[in-house]
Design an enzyme around this catalytic site. Structure first.
Site, PDB file in Angstrom:
ATOM      1  CE  LYS A 121      42.784  47.803  16.044  1.00  0.00           C
ATOM      2  NZ  LYS A 121      44.097  47.890  15.520  1.00  0.00           N
ATOM      3  CG  ASP A 139      44.279  46.420  20.556  1.00  0.00           C
ATOM      4  OD1 ASP A 139      43.577  45.665  21.488  1.00  0.00           O
ATOM      5  OD2 ASP A 139      44.995  46.844  20.756  1.00  0.00           O
TER       6      ASP A 139
END
Length: 220
Positions: A121, A139
């Site tokens: 991420k 997220d």
């Protein structure tokens, strides 16, 4: 609505609400963004934006960062949480940047993922926001909304990212992932959610999610 119509509605609505998209983490270049994103794990962007100026005043590039000890970095970033792991990561990746990349942050997700404390991420955020390379960092907000909107089964973020990339055109990934994050925070949060304010979920949301919302509302 068909799946394609739901996707179009989502894109159109987000574009209307967020015609210009602020980047959540304050930074001035790829290195400071990388550090800020690393620090944001299990913390809030607001908290990170309060602490990064204190850190960057001492060191805003890998050469100055390695002059600080891990303990000094840890003392500065303690308020963002997970400071033992993050301070080691910041110091370690700064050393690697100098040794392998002449202090320049690489633009490839795979290379960024090799750095300590940098996951998929974080790497995706850096390539999309620092270099404009299409990526779709997932997220908690994106994971939650993609499920609420019926675009993924919500089993894990890996699947959610695959589904997002399959459904949405590549050329809008970088804007769209930020638009969804802001929308999730403002209109479709995990707690204190008011469906009346959440036009997208209200219009295209997964039936079980909407039914569950009204059921929970009745029992309150």
């Amino acid at each position: 609505m068909t799946k394609a119509e739901k996707v179009d509605f989502t894109i159109k609505t987000l574009k209307e609400i967020y015609p210009s998209i602020p980047v959540p983490l304050d930074h001035k270049d790829p290195y400071t963004l990388l550090i800020a994103v690393l620090m944001s794990a299990q913390s809030t962007d607001v908290r990170v934006n309060q602490i990064t100026p204190l850190l960057f005043e001492r060191a805003d590039n890998p050469y100055d960062m390695v002059k600080l000890s891990v303990e000094e970095i840890r003392d500065i970033i303690r308020p963002v949480g997970l400071s033992p792991m993050k301070s080691k990561g910041i110091h370690g990746l700064s050393e690697i940047l100098i040794e392998k990349y002449d202090g320049v942050v690489p633009q490839e997700i795979e290379l960024l993922e090799e750095f300590p404390a940098v996951g998929h991420k974080t790497a995706s955020v850096v390539v999309s926001q620092a270099f404009g390379i299409p990526a779709f960092p997932v997220d908690t907000h994106i994971h939650r909304l993609m499920y609420r909107w019926g675009f993924t089964n919500g089993k894990n973020v890996v699947q959610t990212e695959k589904d997002a990339k399959r459904l949405f055109p590549k050329e809008i990934w970088n804007d769209l992932h930020l638009q969804i994050i802001w929308y999730g925070r403002e209109y479709s949060p995990a707690r204190g959610w008011n469906l009346d304010n959440d036009i997208i979920t209200k219009t295209i949301g997964r039936k079980t999610v909407i039914d569950g919302y009204y059921k929970a509302k009745k029992t309150r």
